[in-house]
Write an enzyme that holds these catalytic residues in place. Sequence first.
Site, mmCIF file in Angstrom:
data_model
loop_
_atom_site.group_PDB
_atom_site.id
_atom_site.type_symbol
_atom_site.label_atom_id
_atom_site.label_comp_id
_atom_site.label_asym_id
_atom_site.label_seq_id
_atom_site.Cartn_x
_atom_site.Cartn_y
_atom_site.Cartn_z
ATOM 1 N N GLY A 13 1.014 32.118 68.040
ATOM 2 C CA GLY A 13 -0.342 32.185 68.582
ATOM 3 C C GLY A 13 -1.300 31.248 67.877
ATOM 4 O O GLY A 13 -2.368 31.665 67.434
ATOM 5 N N TYR A 156 -4.891 49.022 69.394
ATOM 6 C CA TYR A 156 -4.977 47.890 68.452
ATOM 7 C C TYR A 156 -4.779 48.373 67.005
ATOM 8 O O TYR A 156 -4.014 47.784 66.239
ATOM 9 C CB TYR A 156 -6.340 47.212 68.625
ATOM 10 C CG TYR A 156 -6.537 45.961 67.808
ATOM 11 C CD1 TYR A 156 -5.944 44.751 68.188
ATOM 12 C CD2 TYR A 156 -7.333 45.966 66.662
ATOM 13 C CE1 TYR A 156 -6.142 43.597 67.443
ATOM 14 C CE2 TYR A 156 -7.534 44.819 65.921
ATOM 15 C CZ TYR A 156 -6.940 43.638 66.315
ATOM 16 O OH TYR A 156 -7.135 42.487 65.572
ATOM 17 N N LYS A 160 -1.866 47.373 64.321
ATOM 18 C CA LYS A 160 -2.173 46.694 63.055
ATOM 19 C C LYS A 160 -1.751 47.537 61.851
ATOM 20 O O LYS A 160 -1.321 46.995 60.829
ATOM 21 C CB LYS A 160 -3.664 46.345 63.002
ATOM 22 C CG LYS A 160 -4.079 45.293 64.047
ATOM 23 C CD LYS A 160 -3.294 43.998 63.864
ATOM 24 C CE LYS A 160 -3.744 42.882 64.789
ATOM 25 N NZ LYS A 160 -2.989 41.627 64.598
#
Length: 249
Positions: A13, A156, A160
């Site tokens: 990414g 999210y 994480k």
Amino acid sequence: MFDLTGKVAVVTGSSKGIGASIAVMLAAQGARVVVNYRSSPAEAEAVVAAITDRGGEAVAIQADVSQSEEAQRLIQTAIDTYGQIDILVNNAGTTRDQLIMKMKDEEWDLVLQTNLSSVYYCSKAVVRPMMKKRGGRIINITSVVGLSGQAGQTNYAASKAGIIGFTKSLAREVGSRNITANAVAPGFIPTALTNVLPEAQIESIKQNTPLGRLGTLEDVANAVLFLASDEAAFITGQVLTVDGGLVMQ
Ligand code: NAP
């Protein structure tokens, strides 16, 4: 200090945002860099051009790292191109923010696949070649949200926080082969990922940050560079928070 001459780095990414900054930073220190992207070929080629214009070496490779076969193809193509991988930076990530009552299973699955499964797929693919080389650096980009939690980000934050447990476990598995695994946890960094946040929330983040400002792309890339370098040879299983003091554990 922090000389990466002769090393090969893969940054997932890295067509924009934090990943692009990491790719440029590692290349500036002498690494040959694989710039991975999923859907932004022009941006990825611009990152490659920014590196080669300064005398560095880089190549852009398309792969959706949320898919196991694609992640394996990325790593194999990188090895075919440069003959080795010394540094893997698992940076690809996305958000689908939603309160849990309204969250769709697809939003949960997409964030977990993109942010967490990709780290597993890419790390698994590099571990064997790194073991053969008897050395390597795996650096995973987590988030302060994985430490503190955040309303509207259960998917999210879970991805994480998962990265942190993964990193510590991996560090224990591969340490005897001189491979380190660490995580970098940025605070709020203005990018395409965060430009949806309301101004009031950004102001509140600044006010709660001891250093009184938002982070920059370079703040994060500097931390990654350090962990990728020979100077960080005795550091593994750690989470380096780059957030101006916002979250202290
Ligand atoms: P960004 O500007 O949106 O960039 C995300 C990058 O990830 C793009 O290059 C995108 O490539 C790539 N990507 C997304 N899904 C992918 C996939 N399935 N396969 C391959 N590449 C994929 O985001 P950012 O803010 O720089 O975030 C980078 C990382 O830092 C993420 O892991 C994020 O969670 C973490 N982080 C960011 C912040 C922040 O405040 N910005 C804070 C803490 C942690 P394409 O455009 O080509 O699809």
